[in-house]
Design a protein around this motif. Structure first.
Motif, PDB file in Angstrom:
ATOM      1  N   VAL A 115       0.829  -1.205   0.000  1.00 56.09           N
ATOM      2  CA  VAL A 115       0.000   0.000   0.000  1.00 56.09           C
ATOM      3  C   VAL A 115       0.861   1.252   0.000  1.00 56.09           C
ATOM      4  O   VAL A 115       2.064   1.202   0.267  1.00 56.09           O
ATOM      5  CB  VAL A 115      -0.959   0.013   1.210  1.00 56.09           C
ATOM      6  CG1 VAL A 115      -1.819  -1.241   1.207  1.00 56.09           C
ATOM      7  CG2 VAL A 115      -0.185   0.113   2.524  1.00 56.09           C
ATOM      8  N   PHE A 116       0.188   2.389  -0.295  1.00 53.73           N
ATOM      9  CA  PHE A 116       0.889   3.663  -0.415  1.00 53.73           C
ATOM     10  C   PHE A 116       0.282   4.672   0.563  1.00 53.73           C
ATOM     11  O   PHE A 116      -0.630   4.358   1.332  1.00 53.73           O
ATOM     12  CB  PHE A 116       0.829   4.151  -1.864  1.00 53.73           C
ATOM     13  CG  PHE A 116       1.836   5.203  -2.221  1.00 53.73           C
ATOM     14  CD1 PHE A 116       3.162   5.075  -1.862  1.00 53.73           C
ATOM     15  CD2 PHE A 116       1.455   6.343  -2.927  1.00 53.73           C
ATOM     16  CE1 PHE A 116       4.104   6.049  -2.184  1.00 53.73           C
ATOM     17  CE2 PHE A 116       2.379   7.315  -3.266  1.00 53.73           C
ATOM     18  CZ  PHE A 116       3.701   7.164  -2.888  1.00 53.73           C
ATOM     19  N   VAL A 117       0.752   5.918   0.501  1.00 56.57           N
ATOM     20  CA  VAL A 117       0.471   6.904   1.543  1.00 56.57           C
ATOM     21  C   VAL A 117      -1.006   7.255   1.694  1.00 56.57           C
ATOM     22  O   VAL A 117      -1.454   7.586   2.795  1.00 56.57           O
ATOM     23  CB  VAL A 117       1.277   8.201   1.301  1.00 56.57           C
ATOM     24  CG1 VAL A 117       2.757   7.948   1.492  1.00 56.57           C
ATOM     25  CG2 VAL A 117       1.007   8.781  -0.081  1.00 56.57           C
ATOM     26  N   ASN A 118      -1.795   7.200   0.620  1.00 55.08           N
ATOM     27  CA  ASN A 118      -3.183   7.623   0.709  1.00 55.08           C
ATOM     28  C   ASN A 118      -4.162   6.462   0.724  1.00 55.08           C
ATOM     29  O   ASN A 118      -5.374   6.675   0.589  1.00 55.08           O
ATOM     30  CB  ASN A 118      -3.514   8.582  -0.447  1.00 55.08           C
ATOM     31  CG  ASN A 118      -2.844   9.933  -0.263  1.00 55.08           C
ATOM     32  OD1 ASN A 118      -2.616  10.360   0.856  1.00 55.08           O
ATOM     33  ND2 ASN A 118      -2.521  10.598  -1.357  1.00 55.08           N
ATOM     34  N   ASP A 119      -3.659   5.250   0.913  1.00 56.90           N
ATOM     35  CA  ASP A 119      -4.548   4.112   1.120  1.00 56.90           C
ATOM     36  C   ASP A 119      -5.084   4.136   2.546  1.00 56.90           C
ATOM     37  O   ASP A 119      -4.397   4.570   3.473  1.00 56.90           O
ATOM     38  CB  ASP A 119      -3.802   2.794   0.865  1.00 56.90           C
ATOM     39  CG  ASP A 119      -3.592   2.528  -0.615  1.00 56.90           C
ATOM     40  OD1 ASP A 119      -4.564   2.649  -1.381  1.00 56.90           O
ATOM     41  OD2 ASP A 119      -2.457   2.213  -1.011  1.00 56.90           O
TER      42      ASP A 119
END
Length: 333
Positions: A50-54
């Protein structure tokens, strides 16, 4: 090992596919964000990347666990979007990329400072229109100015080195004093001194309960009038409403942002054909002394290569039951 990527872009697939030649994992890339309605897509995957805005809150983690996910692999340094206590309760491990290329973010910080100062973005548009007038484009010498850095991790220290190269006096604050301060020439001090004496203030700290809205009406009132404020760290370090008031009163004369508290609904997408509904964000854009980039400070080929490499190494360590770049709930306290 089967790995499912959320919020992926073509560049993610490119760099991870290249790095995966050494590991041979089964990588599946999805463009959709991770949230309650999409978590079920992880059925059959042991790893969710996952990434920062998940959204990785307790409800999402519960769904992921029910699908068989055992590891949350963050392909970033920040972890404020993950409910670590819920992950621990479910027996799920959370790993991250603690450092990739501090130069990428530090250099983007300087790009914001220089652009705001010398107004190169405005000059570029003028010249394209045949306007070569210099009125309104005056800047100042960085040499001799005082820059205050809040956060002296790897990125903050690299930023300090660059600023020292410009001839700046550099003040720095962190919860612990790094050993490199004297060698670099950083004057380690407290926040009040940074606010009172800095011509430029740049944020390089993680988002925790202690740093949430660290830039607020009170701290802005303590700053030098006409300060330049830069944030390439986490959006919620700044109270955007208070910053707007600071811009209107001219307490803040320059604002450079690569992150924004409500960026999850904006950044990394092409919204040029849509009406942006965030009134606070649009108000920020209305100021000619505000420069916003869409969370691109990390975005260099060097950084993406390192992010892919370390993320896959984290997954390999998990599979081998080896030491991890693990984050735990105590780090969010």
């Amino acid at each position: 090992m089967d790995v499912l990527f959320f919020s992926s872009k073509p560049y993610d697939e490119q760099f991870f596919a290249r790095a995966n030649q050494e590991f041979g994992y089964n990588l599946k890339f999805l463009e959709v964000h991770l949230q309650q309605s999409t978590a079920i897509l992880a059925k059959g995957y042991k790893v969710a990347c996952v990434f920062v805005n998940d959204t990785v809150d307790a409800e999402v983690l519960q769904i992921l666990a029910e699908q068989g996910v055992q590891l949350i692999a963050l392909r970033c340094a920040g972890f404020n979007n993950v409910d670590l206590k819920a992950a621990e309760a479910l027996g799920m491990k959370v790993v991250r990329v603690p450092a990739y290329s501090p130069y990428s973010v530090a250099e983007h910080t300087l790009a914001l400072i220089l652009t705001l100062n010398r107004k190169t973005h405005r000059a570029y548009n003028r010249v394209k229109e045949g306007n070569f007038a210099l009125n309104g484009l005056m800047g100042f010498d960085l040499h001799g100015k005082t820059a205050g850095l809040i956060g002296l991790g790897k990125i903050g220290l690299v930023t300090a080195k660059i600023l020292k190269g410009f001839g700046c006096r550099v003040l720095g604050y962190d919860i612990a004093k790094p050993a490199e301060c004297e060698r670099i020439g950083i004057e380690f001090t407290d926040l009040k001194t940074i606010y009172a004496e800095s011509d430029i203030i740049s944020l390089h700290c993680p988002l925790t309960p202690a740093t949430y809205h660290i830039i607020n009406a009170d701290s802005i009132s303590e700053m030098k009038k006409g300060v330049m404020l830069i944030n390439t760290s986490r959006g919620a370090l700044i109270d955007a409403v208070a910053v707007i008031d600071g811009l209107k009163s001219e307490q803040i004369s320059y604002l450079g942002l690569d992150v924004y508290e409500e960026e999850a609904d904006l950044f990394f997408e092409d919204l040029s054909e849509k009406v942006i509904q965030d009134d606070i964000f649009m108000r920020l854009l209305s100021f000619n002394n505000v420069l916003i980039t869409g969370h691109q400070a990390f975005f260099t080929s060097n950084a993406l290569h390192k992010i892919a490499e370390i993320t896959l190494e984290n997954i390999a360590a998990f599979a081998a039951n080896a030491s991890l770049n693990e984050v735990k709930s105590a780090q969010q306290a």
